[in-house]
Design a protein around this motif. Structure first.
Motif, short mmCIF file in Angstrom:
data_model
loop_
_atom_site.label_atom_id
_atom_site.label_comp_id
_atom_site.label_asym_id
_atom_site.label_seq_id
_atom_site.Cartn_x
_atom_site.Cartn_y
_atom_site.Cartn_z
N LYS A 130 0.84 -1.21 0.00
CA LYS A 130 0.00 0.00 0.00
C LYS A 130 0.87 1.26 0.00
O LYS A 130 0.62 2.22 -0.72
N ASN A 131 1.89 1.24 0.84
CA ASN A 131 2.80 2.38 0.93
C ASN A 131 3.58 2.56 -0.36
O ASN A 131 3.76 3.68 -0.85
N TYR A 132 4.07 1.46 -0.92
CA TYR A 132 4.87 1.53 -2.14
C TYR A 132 4.05 2.07 -3.31
O TYR A 132 4.56 2.85 -4.12
N LEU A 133 2.80 1.66 -3.39
CA LEU A 133 1.93 2.15 -4.46
C LEU A 133 1.65 3.64 -4.28
O LEU A 133 1.68 4.41 -5.25
N ALA A 134 1.38 4.04 -3.05
CA ALA A 134 1.10 5.45 -2.77
C ALA A 134 2.31 6.32 -3.09
O ALA A 134 2.18 7.42 -3.66
N GLU A 135 3.50 5.84 -2.77
CA GLU A 135 4.74 6.59 -3.03
C GLU A 135 4.99 6.77 -4.52
O GLU A 135 5.70 7.70 -4.93
N ASN A 136 4.39 5.92 -5.33
CA ASN A 136 4.58 6.01 -6.78
C ASN A 136 3.35 6.55 -7.50
O ASN A 136 3.14 6.30 -8.69
N ASN A 137 2.52 7.28 -6.73
CA ASN A 137 1.39 8.02 -7.29
C ASN A 137 0.27 7.15 -7.84
O ASN A 137 -0.45 7.55 -8.78
N TYR A 138 0.10 5.98 -7.26
CA TYR A 138 -1.09 5.19 -7.56
C TYR A 138 -2.18 5.67 -6.61
O TYR A 138 -2.00 5.69 -5.39
N TYR A 139 -3.31 6.07 -7.20
CA TYR A 139 -4.40 6.63 -6.41
C TYR A 139 -5.33 5.52 -5.95
O TYR A 139 -5.91 4.79 -6.75
N LYS A 140 -5.47 5.40 -4.61
CA LYS A 140 -6.32 4.34 -4.04
C LYS A 140 -7.79 4.71 -4.18
O LYS A 140 -8.22 5.77 -3.74
N LEU A 141 -8.56 3.82 -4.81
CA LEU A 141 -9.99 4.02 -4.94
C LEU A 141 -10.70 3.50 -3.69
O LEU A 141 -10.13 2.75 -2.90
N LYS A 142 -11.93 3.90 -3.54
CA LYS A 142 -12.70 3.51 -2.36
C LYS A 142 -12.86 2.00 -2.31
O LYS A 142 -13.17 1.35 -3.31
N ASP A 143 -12.64 1.43 -1.13
CA ASP A 143 -12.80 -0.01 -0.96
C ASP A 143 -14.28 -0.40 -1.05
O ASP A 143 -15.14 0.27 -0.47
N ASN A 144 -14.54 -1.47 -1.77
CA ASN A 144 -15.91 -1.96 -1.87
C ASN A 144 -16.19 -2.97 -0.77
O ASN A 144 -15.34 -3.80 -0.45
N LEU A 145 -17.38 -2.89 -0.21
CA LEU A 145 -17.78 -3.83 0.83
C LEU A 145 -18.50 -5.03 0.23
O LEU A 145 -18.38 -6.16 0.70
N TYR A 146 -19.23 -4.76 -0.85
CA TYR A 146 -19.99 -5.83 -1.50
C TYR A 146 -19.36 -6.14 -2.87
O TYR A 146 -18.19 -6.47 -2.94
N PHE A 147 -20.10 -5.98 -3.95
CA PHE A 147 -19.57 -6.33 -5.26
C PHE A 147 -19.64 -5.13 -6.21
O PHE A 147 -19.99 -5.27 -7.37
N GLU A 148 -19.27 -3.95 -5.69
CA GLU A 148 -19.36 -2.75 -6.51
C GLU A 148 -18.20 -2.61 -7.50
O GLU A 148 -18.31 -1.89 -8.47
N SER A 149 -17.09 -3.26 -7.23
CA SER A 149 -15.91 -3.13 -8.07
C SER A 149 -15.90 -4.16 -9.19
O SER A 149 -16.74 -5.06 -9.25
N ARG A 150 -14.92 -4.05 -10.05
CA ARG A 150 -14.82 -4.96 -11.19
C ARG A 150 -14.57 -6.39 -10.73
O ARG A 150 -15.08 -7.33 -11.33
N LEU A 151 -13.77 -6.54 -9.70
CA LEU A 151 -13.50 -7.86 -9.15
C LEU A 151 -13.69 -7.81 -7.65
O LEU A 151 -13.45 -6.78 -7.01
N PRO A 152 -14.11 -8.88 -7.02
CA PRO A 152 -14.34 -8.89 -5.58
C PRO A 152 -13.04 -8.57 -4.80
O PRO A 152 -11.95 -8.95 -5.21
N ARG A 153 -13.21 -7.88 -3.68
CA ARG A 153 -12.06 -7.58 -2.81
C ARG A 153 -11.82 -8.70 -1.80
O ARG A 153 -10.72 -8.83 -1.26
#
Length: 416
Positions: A130-153
């Motif tokens: 998580k830290n490494y991605l943030a340091e390289n400007n990857y923007y974290k999207l909102k975590d899905n609780l159910y099945f709102e995203s393209r793939l389940p979390r």
């Protein structure tokens, strides 16, 4: 240096990577191409050695702007911050010149394991990514609780190497055995089985039967897909039902005799329970007799499974709700595990929700999968690597991005 890879280069690297999955394959790329997605197979080299790769699919947002999506993320060591940094810089430079607004990723990186009984989380070492991605400007999207995203979390995985019906939940075990007693039969089907399977899933998914046939044919080229169906053998069902009825009838007579001499509360309850069971078995005999007389094979459940390396994924499954009391879905999943357990290590039951409370609208789905005693993992979630910040911000603010992505999200959610 980043360059496009030949098919054989990509396949060799992807198949041997620790994050190998069915999305990062030529099969999936060709499937998406049939639905007007462009794709690249890119590789990142250091000292002439291929150290990272990815399938990236593309779709236009406007006439001159498009976005990329690396399904299940790049094939790279996310725990190597220096490699991730160098790769990301090269990636940004490579795709900025091609009018790519951003690249979306959802790596299959486990950050938590959830205890099946307590639902408590145990942090995984991958969480540092998580830290490494943030340091390289990857923007974290909102975590899905159910099945709102393209793939389940959250996903459920069964250890096939140790799968044993005696080690799953009692309720699930009883349903499987009851289903077998009702004459359910499990079979491997060919391409024509998709028409049958589609009838069980068409209300759950927006894609038509042609899509599933294309999906099957694409993965069949590499012998990496199977179709399974469950049917009712009414003759077997009738034989079992008659045996159970006769056995319970004998017990019922003995209970009745005992009750004449001793009408204690215990004996009364025992007789009432036997009466209830006897009626149930009688109904089974009637149902089985009617089915046997029709002499017609009835399919009531099915699944499509993709095999990749040491893992099998249940891409989609369904059953005829008219026959809900047969517990065909439990029987189907158990038989799939038995079928693959000698040849593969892990079975992916696909997504569960991150809501483990009684208020969860998908509680039934969770409990169904939990009954097979799987490992429950939480993945790191979705990120956007923004390549053109000003254009991204402008399209975000005026709603262009939301409109385009909402359309694409609905479509991509169907690409199992």
């Amino acid at each position: 240096m980043i360059r496009e890879l030949k098919y054989n280069e990509f396949e060799e690297f992807a198949n041997n990577h620790i994050l190998a999955n069915r999305y990062q394959t030529i099969n999936y790329a060709m499937l998406m191409a049939e639905y007007d997605y462009d794709f690249d197979l890119i590789g990142y080299f250091e000292n002439n050695i291929l150290v990272a790769a990815s399938l990236i699919i593309f779709k236009n947002i406007t006439t001159f702007k498009r976005y990329g999506y690396a399904p299940k993320g790049f094939l790279i060591d996310y725990l190597n911050p220096h490699l991730l940094e160098r790769f990301t810089k090269e990636l940004v430079s490579y795709y900025q010149r091609q009018n790519v607004l951003f690249i979306k990723i959802n790596p299959e990186l486990v950050i938590n394991e959830i205890d099946l009984k307590t639902k408590e989380k145990t942090l995984h070492k991958n969480v540092v990514a998580k830290n490494y991605l943030a340091e390289n400007n990857y923007y974290k999207l909102k975590d899905n609780l159910y099945f709102e995203s393209r793939l389940p979390r959250f996903n459920a995985f069964v250890d096939l190497t140790h799968y044993d019906i005696n080690n799953i939940s009692k309720q699930t075990r009883n349903k499987i055995r009851r289903a077998a007693a009702r004459g359910l039969q499990f079979e491997l089907a060919e391409n024509n089985g998709i028409d049958i399977l589609y009838e069980f899933i068409k209300k759950k998914r927006a894609k038509d039967v042609v899509y599933y046939k294309r999906y099957y044919n694409m993965y069949k080229k590499t012998s990496s897909v199977d179709i399974f169906l469950v049917s009712i053998d009414y003759d077997k069902y009738l034989l079992n039902a008659q045996k159970e009825y006769d056995f319970e009838l004998d017990k019922n007579a003995k209970s009745n005799s005992t009750l004449i001499h001793n009408n204690s509360k215990k004996n009364i309850n025992k007789k009432m329970e036997s009466d209830r069971i006897l009626i149930s078995y009688k109904n089974d005999v009637i149902e089985a007799t009617e089915g046997s007389n029709k002499n017609k094979k009835v399919y009531i459940a099915g699944a499509m499974v993709v095999k990749h390396n040491n893992r099998v994924d249940i891409v989609m499954s369904g059953y005829d709700t008219t026959y809900r009391h047969y517990n065909a879905n439990y029987f189907l999943h158990h038989c799939i595990m038995e079928y693959y357990k000698k040849s593969y290590d892990v079975l992916d039951l696909n997504g569960v929700t991150g809501d483990f409370t009684d208020k969860n609208p998908y509680q039934g789905l969770n409990e169904f999968k939990f009954g097979f005693n799987p490992k429950i993992y939480e993945f790191i979630g979705e990120y956007d690597l923004i390549l053109k910040p000003m254009a991204y911000r402008k399209m975000y603010n005026n709603g262009t991005l939301a409109r385009a992505l909402n359309k694409e999200e609905k479509e991509l959610l169907q690409f199992g």
